[in-house]
Design an enzyme around this catalytic site. Structure first.
Site, PDB file in Angstrom:
ATOM      1  N   HIS A  21       0.821  -1.215   0.000  1.00  0.00           N
ATOM      2  CA  HIS A  21       0.000   0.000   0.000  1.00  0.00           C
ATOM      3  C   HIS A  21       0.858   1.270   0.000  1.00  0.00           C
ATOM      4  O   HIS A  21       0.350   2.357  -0.226  1.00  0.00           O
ATOM      5  CB  HIS A  21      -0.910  -0.007   1.228  1.00  0.00           C
ATOM      6  CG  HIS A  21      -2.321   0.421   0.973  1.00  0.00           C
ATOM      7  ND1 HIS A  21      -2.869   0.556  -0.278  1.00  0.00           N
ATOM      8  CD2 HIS A  21      -3.320   0.745   1.844  1.00  0.00           C
ATOM      9  CE1 HIS A  21      -4.129   0.935  -0.176  1.00  0.00           C
ATOM     10  NE2 HIS A  21      -4.422   1.070   1.096  1.00  0.00           N
ATOM     11  N   ASN A  68      -6.571   6.356   4.377  1.00  0.00           N
ATOM     12  CA  ASN A  68      -7.993   6.661   4.216  1.00  0.00           C
ATOM     13  C   ASN A  68      -8.338   8.135   4.365  1.00  0.00           C
ATOM     14  O   ASN A  68      -9.452   8.540   4.033  1.00  0.00           O
ATOM     15  CB  ASN A  68      -8.822   5.838   5.212  1.00  0.00           C
ATOM     16  CG  ASN A  68      -8.717   4.353   4.943  1.00  0.00           C
ATOM     17  OD1 ASN A  68      -8.036   3.911   4.015  1.00  0.00           O
ATOM     18  ND2 ASN A  68      -9.386   3.570   5.751  1.00  0.00           N
ATOM     19  N   ASP A  93      -0.631   2.896  -5.263  1.00  0.00           N
ATOM     20  CA  ASP A  93      -0.650   1.467  -5.587  1.00  0.00           C
ATOM     21  C   ASP A  93      -1.935   1.145  -6.354  1.00  0.00           C
ATOM     22  O   ASP A  93      -2.975   1.768  -6.130  1.00  0.00           O
ATOM     23  CB  ASP A  93      -0.560   0.632  -4.304  1.00  0.00           C
ATOM     24  CG  ASP A  93      -1.705   0.911  -3.340  1.00  0.00           C
ATOM     25  OD1 ASP A  93      -1.863   2.077  -2.911  1.00  0.00           O
ATOM     26  OD2 ASP A  93      -2.457  -0.024  -3.031  1.00  0.00           O
ATOM     27  N   ASN A 114      -9.302   3.470  -1.026  1.00  0.00           N
ATOM     28  CA  ASN A 114      -9.787   4.436  -0.024  1.00  0.00           C
ATOM     29  C   ASN A 114      -9.035   5.756  -0.049  1.00  0.00           C
ATOM     30  O   ASN A 114      -9.604   6.807   0.252  1.00  0.00           O
ATOM     31  CB  ASN A 114      -9.753   3.818   1.374  1.00  0.00           C
ATOM     32  CG  ASN A 114     -10.826   2.764   1.540  1.00  0.00           C
ATOM     33  OD1 ASN A 114     -11.889   2.853   0.929  1.00  0.00           O
ATOM     34  ND2 ASN A 114     -10.551   1.759   2.345  1.00  0.00           N
TER      35      ASN A 114
END
Length: 193
Positions: A21, A68, A93, A114
């Site tokens: 991530h 997020n 990513d 997100n």
């Protein structure tokens, strides 16, 4: 329009540093090294920033809000410096691309990402540029959250590093606003070794 803000998405902290991530962080940190820039924390922008005056005048940003809430950081800097959405490039990513592939595009949805979802909400538009860094997909019925928050294999990491290298190689074109030539160069198939 030239790019005035480049943001790399990821999660802060040693626990997340080497996870899939954080591919956006890997890319922007490599760019800062290439351009010989120093990072500093800026609380009003909720992240680490670096200022580039060469090769083009722009800001680099690593949000430290966790993935997020990435939009909070990007929007704070963009609003402060009156940077248009179309002058923003986000490195992130991408599950829908295999490791070793990087793609440049403008706009689109979040694809369930997100960080992108929050960026679109905070900026009020999806029309920022994206450098999508392939990390592959765990497969159907596999938990995506678990996958993105783990390290890639040695082979996957090597492929992701190659994709980042290819993505950064077109930055002179991207920064000059020459997006079509940059996409043509980045998206052409790799020659077999």
């Amino acid at each position: 329009m030239p790019i005035r803000l480049i943001a790399g998405l990821g999660n802060p902290g040693a626990a997340y540093q080497d996870t899939r991530h954080n591919a956006g962080f890997w890319g922007i940190e490599a760019l800062a090294r290439e351009w010989h820039l120093d990072w500093h924390r800026e609380s009003r922008f909720h992240g680490r920033v670096a200022r580039a005056d060469h090769p083009f005048s722009s800001w680099l940003l690593c949000p430290e809000t966790f993935m997020n809430l990435s939009g909070r950081s990007v929007a704070a800097l963009a609003n402060f410096y009156r940077i248009d959405v179309a002058e923003i490039l986000v490195l992130h990513d991408e599950l829908d691309l295999p490791p070793g592939v990087a793609r440049l595009k403008q706009g689109g949805g979040s694809g369930g990402h997100n960080g992108l979802k929050d960026l679109i909400a905070q900026l009020g538009s999806p029309d920022f540029w994206r450098l999508r860094i392939g990390i592959g997909h765990p497969g159907p019925h596999q938990p995506v959250a678990n996958y993105v928050l783990h390290r890639p294999s040695k082979e996957e990491q090597a492929a992701i590093d190659l994709a980042l290298e290819r993505g950064l190689s077109v930055f002179p074109l991207v920064m000059a606003g020459q997006f079509r030539p940059a996409m043509n160069e980045l998206h052409k198939p790799l020659s077999p070794p």
